[in-house]
Write a protein that holds these residues in place. Structure first.
Motif, PDB file in Angstrom:
ATOM      1  N   ALA A 110       0.829  -1.206   0.000  1.00 15.46           N
ATOM      2  CA  ALA A 110       0.000   0.000   0.000  1.00 15.46           C
ATOM      3  C   ALA A 110       0.861   1.252   0.000  1.00 15.46           C
ATOM      4  CB  ALA A 110      -0.934  -0.017   1.210  1.00 15.46           C
ATOM      5  N   TRP A 111       1.916   1.241   0.787  1.00 14.49           N
ATOM      6  CA  TRP A 111       2.842   2.370   0.839  1.00 14.49           C
ATOM      7  C   TRP A 111       3.444   2.630  -0.541  1.00 14.49           C
ATOM      8  CZ3 TRP A 111       4.457   6.207   3.972  1.00 14.49           C
ATOM      9  CH2 TRP A 111       5.715   6.761   3.760  1.00 14.49           C
ATOM     10  N   CYS A 112       3.886   1.579  -1.200  1.00 19.65           N
ATOM     11  CA  CYS A 112       4.507   1.733  -2.520  1.00 19.65           C
ATOM     12  C   CYS A 112       3.486   2.154  -3.569  1.00 19.65           C
ATOM     13  CB  CYS A 112       5.192   0.424  -2.924  1.00 19.65           C
ATOM     14  SG  CYS A 112       6.628   0.021  -1.891  1.00 19.65           S
ATOM     15  N   THR A 113       2.236   1.712  -3.427  1.00 21.08           N
ATOM     16  CA  THR A 113       1.188   2.151  -4.346  1.00 21.08           C
ATOM     17  C   THR A 113       1.007   3.660  -4.270  1.00 21.08           C
ATOM     18  OG1 THR A 113       0.011   0.045  -4.228  1.00 21.08           O
ATOM     19  CG2 THR A 113      -1.262   1.975  -4.898  1.00 21.08           C
ATOM     20  N   GLY A 114       0.985   4.200  -3.040  1.00 24.73           N
ATOM     21  CA  GLY A 114       0.835   5.646  -2.877  1.00 24.73           C
ATOM     22  C   GLY A 114       2.003   6.422  -3.436  1.00 24.73           C
ATOM     23  N   HIS A 115       3.205   5.811  -3.428  1.00 28.62           N
ATOM     24  CA  HIS A 115       4.389   6.472  -3.984  1.00 28.62           C
ATOM     25  C   HIS A 115       4.614   6.116  -5.450  1.00 28.62           C
ATOM     26  CE1 HIS A 115       6.030   8.627  -0.572  1.00 28.62           C
ATOM     27  NE2 HIS A 115       5.820   7.590   0.206  1.00 28.62           N
ATOM     28  N   ARG A 116       3.710   5.301  -5.999  1.00 27.29           N
ATOM     29  CA  ARG A 116       3.784   4.877  -7.397  1.00 27.29           C
ATOM     30  C   ARG A 116       5.155   4.276  -7.724  1.00 27.29           C
ATOM     31  NH1 ARG A 116       1.954  10.423  -9.859  1.00 27.29           N
ATOM     32  NH2 ARG A 116       2.908  11.086  -7.889  1.00 27.29           N
ATOM     33  N   THR A 117       5.540   3.356  -6.870  1.00 32.54           N
ATOM     34  CA  THR A 117       6.791   2.641  -7.091  1.00 32.54           C
ATOM     35  C   THR A 117       6.527   1.153  -6.940  1.00 32.54           C
ATOM     36  OG1 THR A 117       9.126   2.526  -6.435  1.00 32.54           O
ATOM     37  CG2 THR A 117       7.498   2.692  -4.665  1.00 32.54           C
TER      38      THR A 117
END
Length: 960
Positions: A504-511
């Motif tokens: 989820a964290w990486c989804t928000g950072h688009r990575t």
């Protein structure tokens, strides 16, 4: 052009006029926006707003945002709204006369003609703002006879301003907001715009070139900032109506009022200094190995997701607060929010948060710490913080702080209103607030806006159901998009949940999410998805537990065992109220208790069906007896002097409210069989304070895990109708029983430990086995039970995920930025507080059975109403106006909340249902006219017709 009238008489009480003009209110809002931009917004949101609404320039964005927020009430300058505005209450002839005089002038000026008074279309003024603002700001596509395409950014801005009453309007609503403005009214709009632009020094021609909100969080920030500015500027205790001032004079005074208001409310971002651990935690100046491991990997530059996995009592909360302090220094976050699993845990930790904040909020006049729960007004700590605000005394004299150099920590009553708590730079409350931040309801974006400024700390991350986990993941994606930092705390985090949170964290950072090979206990993820794993330099002392897996002997036999064992402090955590109450009754009514034991003084029952007043007393009694030493300076060196010692005894019986985040310490613990991670969590209340038993440092305390066998000898998790017998999934309980039973000896004994050893079973593999992707296989009956219940469990998880997906608002659904239409909400989504509304669109923080809040009121023999059975607390039930008599109204509402009980929705259906709660009225009680009232005799019997209930301050509410 008036915008607000003195309907509550506050302006006249101060000798002011009967209304405030639209320009005056707009200037007040603009002034507040400027102050918030300078002193409240976190570093990253300020830059995001600059990129979206100022062409990347902070100074330009500041002026444009002041202009935009000032224009939020543009829709009030229409015939339809004026017609509504001029309808004064019949009880206020002075206001009626003044408004009639103004209407006469408006007709003479041509604004209110007979035609537009009778036939002008009317729409909510906020929708009218959204409908007409793009053209006013220069959208090429909105200008008749001039070729050009619509400016998407200007339309987005208008739509967001149209949401300042809580619901961002949909395209359909805006299509019905045309009120056929005449040229005179359009000219009035233009005059308002030009006047504001003049005072704010905004180049209107440049607006279309610098307004370009591309990222989803920029939409949330503007919507939230607009509401906050409007709310502060509408506070008549801080912004008064004034007459006889020119716009220039008003603008100068508005800026002064805004400066004072923002400072008085504590709406100022954290300015922590780079202090040492000993400075911010003077009571524990030497960090332990876990805490030192995090210190050693700092500084952490940029937004960070930190997962800290360690045993209960290992100092995770202190570490999280220190890390929040560090991340605020590095990234300019304006504060922190500590999310707890329960209100009881929130109340206990609030004092620790205030202590920490007093040590770190240097350079501030005061620091506002909001208690953010549905019952915040009843919180004892909230009352102490408010008292501190009122008297400007040091919190050291109210909640055991003793450092004379600490900053005052306060709570302004402004933040106790619904929806405002998360706007405070500092807050502690339940995880429900975070779960709701990713769902549509009235002012949902404001909740997200407030959290997006902070470091968000989520405690007990393993303890939440799949529905909550998925919504937490969506919220974390928003936090990543906003550039905030998130700290996750857990004693027993399953690998699947760890992966979901990082994804989820990486989804928000688009990575791209990283590949997880190692696991903690400390995992740090930066904004690029890069992982850092670390662990303490020294292996912590293992926490060992002797676990007794045994049949439940029944309440009478269990009471006999508890009363006569060799331990002074016994705890029992049961999975439901009925089981807890049965054991309590067996203990209280034991025919031959120990000679030195008294049920009245030495037995406590706690569950959810108490009034807040009685529940708070019970909580304080438990914390006083079983918490750490009341003096923070002595907690590491001295036992709690209030703790019972043999031959004294204390027995605490309760439900799950006892298992999470509470700093209490039992000598012996009995527990119903529960999921393995929750059993480990319950074990965290056992031998928690080592100072109480230094001579037993290497011993293993006893945890009795009780299960009820069925006819086949296996645990009974389903009833005759194949319904679960507890709130927990039958598969997870069966898998837990199998994992423990397969490792136990023939007497049901096994020793579990936080560290690997030859003789003990390590906790981590147990959790992994229970939550693995497939059930254990084999020829035994237990394997058949596991196979059957596994499929049902998976189906239930899928249903929870579907419910979460139906409600969740993600920043990047399917990898693309969310559209502004996807942010729109309406009445069908509720207000975020709808406990008894089962509508499928209503935002909910959890999928458990909804509750119905009723007010318990005692009627004495002489007919007098009181809040307590003894008749000492007289119930003042006069109807107080919330604006004209705010102090009396607030005090009364607190008393009402203290006597509120949440009734299970199931009690109103099935066999012998209670009558509909809407019929529980007390006509003779005007202040409670709209609330269900449970009228009680002094001995707790119901006087409400058809309501067969009984209430006791020691055992709670029960059916009769």
């Amino acid at each position: 052009m008036p915008a607000k009238s003195d309907r509550h008489g506050l302006s006249r009480q101060r000798g002011g006029p009967l209304w405030n003009t639209l320009l005056a209110h707009a200037l007040d809002v603009a002034a507040v926006c400027g102050e918030l931009f300078d002193h409240y917004l976190a570093q990253r949101p300020r830059q995001d707003l600059a990129d979206a609404y100022g062409g990347g320039c902070l100074a330009t964005a500041r002026k444009i945002l002041m202009l935009l927020t000032a224009l939020h009430d543009l829709g009030k300058a229409t015939p339809g709204w004026m017609r509504r505005f001029l309808t004064a209450p019949d009880t206020d002839p002075e206001l009626q006369q003044a408004l009639a005089q103004w209407a006469t002038h408006a007709r003479q000026a041509g604004f209110l003609t007979a035609d537009n008074w009778r036939s002008a279309p009317s729409a909510p003024h906020q929708h009218v703002t959204a409908r007409y603002l793009p053209a006013l700001l220069g959208c090429p596509g909105c200008t008749p006879d001039v070729p050009g395409t619509c400016h998407t950014g200007l339309h987005h801005v208008a739509t967001l301003l149209g949401g300042h009453h809580g619901h961002i309007p949909s395209d359909y609503e805006l299509s019905h907001a045309d009120v056929a403005l005449t040229p005179d009214w359009r000219a009035l709009h233009e005059d308002l715009l030009q006047e504001l632009a003049h005072h704010l020094r905004v180049d209107l021609a440049a607006l279309p070139t610098v307004i370009n909100p591309q990222r989803p969080i920029a939409l949330i920030h503007l919507a939230g900032l607009t509401v906050l500015c409007d709310w502060v500027a509408s506070d008549e205790s801080r912004f008064s109506y004034r007459a006889g001032e020119t716009p220039t004079q008003w603008w100068a005074n508005a800026r002064q009022d805004a400066t004072h208001a923002i400072r008085d409310l504590g709406l100022q971002r954290w300015l922590p200094t780079d202090d040492t651990w000993a400075k911010v935690h003077p009571d524990t100046p030497n960090p332990n190995a876990l805490q030192q491991a995090v210190i050693d990997v700092t500084p952490l530059t940029g937004p960070t997701l930190a997962l800290i996995e360690s045993t209960t009592g290992s100092g995770k909360t202190e570490l999280a607060l220190w890390l929040a302090h560090h991340l605020a220094i590095q990234n300019g976050h304006h504060g922190y929010y500590l999310a707890q699993a329960t209100r009881m845990a929130t109340e206990q930790l609030a004092t620790r948060c205030a202590t920490f904040l007093g040590n770190t909020a240097s350079g501030r006049l005061d620091a506002n710490l909001a208690i953010v729960t549905g019952t915040a007004s009843t919180s004892a700590t909230a009352q102490e913080l408010q008292a501190n605000k009122a008297s400007l005394t040091d919190l050291a004299r109210t909640i055991n702080l003793t450092d004379d150099d600490c900053s005052p920590v306060v709570l302004d009553t402004w933040f106790l209103h619904t929806g405002r708590g998360l706007l405070s730079p500092f807050g502690i409350g339940t995880v429900d607030q975070v779960v709701l931040a990713a769902q549509k309801f009235r002012h949902w974006f404001l909740r997200l806006f407030g959290l997006a400024q902070k470091v968000v700390i989520i405690d007990e991350a393993h303890a939440y159901e799949m529905y909550q986990q998925r919504l937490l993941g969506t919220a974390i994606a928003w936090f990543a998009e906003a550039g905030t930092s998130v700290i996750i705390l857990s004693a027993t985090l399953p690998a699947t949940i760890r992966k979901d949170l990082i994804d989820a964290w990486c989804t928000g950072h688009r990575t791209i999410p990283p590949t997880l090979a190692d696991t903690g206990p400390i995992t740090l993820v930066d904004h690029n998805g890069h992982l850092t794993h670390t662990k303490p330099a020294t292996t912590p002392t293992p926490l060992r537990t002797t676990l007794h897996l045994r049949n439940h002997p029944g309440p009478q036999a269990l009471a006999q065992e508890i009363l006569f064992n060799d331990h002074a402090v016994n705890g029992a955590i049961l999975n439901d109220r009925e089981s807890a109450t049965s054991l309590y009754q067996a203990l209280a009514n034991h025919p031959n208790p120990p000679a030195d034991w008294s049920a009245k003084d030495d037995l406590i029952l706690i569950h959810s069906l108490f009034t807040e007043r009685d529940r708070g007393k019970i909580q304080q009694r438990i914390l006083k007896a079983l918490g750490p030493h009341p003096d923070p300076h002595k907690r590491r060196t001295h036992p709690n002097p209030n703790r019972p010692r043999l031959p004294q005894r204390l027995i605490v019986v309760g439900t799950q409210v006892l298992e999470q985040s509470l700093d209490i310490d039992f000598d012996m613990l009995y527990s119903d069989l529960a999921p393995i991670d929750l059993l480990i969590q319950r074990r965290g209340r056992l031998w928690r304070h080592h100072i109480n038993r230094l001579q037993l440092a290497d011993a293993a305390p006893d945890l009795h895990v009780l299960w009820r066998p069925g006819l086949d000898g296996l645990p009974r998790f389903l009833d005759a109708r194949q319904r679960p017998t507890s709130v927990y999934a039958p598969y997870v309980q069966a898998a837990t029983w199998h994992a423990l039973h397969s490792r136990a000896d023939h007497n049901g004994l096994l020793t579990i430990s936080t560290q690997p050893s030859r003789s003990d079973f390590t906790i981590a593999p147990l959790i992994h086995e229970v939550y693995s992707q497939s059930p254990p296989t084999g020829p035994d009956p237990i394997h058949a039970l596991l196979a059957t219940t596994y499929d049902r469990w998976q189906a239930d998880l899928a249903a929870q995920e579907a419910e979460a997906l139906k409600r969740a608002v993600a920043p990047y659904p399917y990898g693309l930025p969310t559209e502004i239409e996807d942010l729109a909400s309406g009445a069908s989504h509720g207000a975020g507080e709808d406990s008894d509304d089962s509508h499928h669109l209503v935002a909910r923080s959890r999928l458990g059975e909804p509750s119905i809040n009723v007010v318990a009121l005692y009627q004495q023999p002489n007919g007098r109403h009181t809040w307590d059975p003894d008749g000492h607390l007289a119930a003042d039930l006069t109807r107080y106006h919330p604006y004209r008599q705010p102090d009396e109204h607030r005090a009364q509402q607190r008393e009402v909340m203290l006597n509120t009980i949440p009734l299970p929705h199931s009690w109103f259906r099935g066999i012998n249902p209670l009558p509909p709660h809407a019929t529980w009225t007390a006509p003779q009680v005007p202040a409670l006219a709209r609330r269900p009232v449970l009228l009680l005799t002094p001995d707790g019997h119901s006087l409400t017709n058809g309501v067969h209930l009984k209430y006791s301050p020691t055992t709670g509410l029960s059916r009769t």
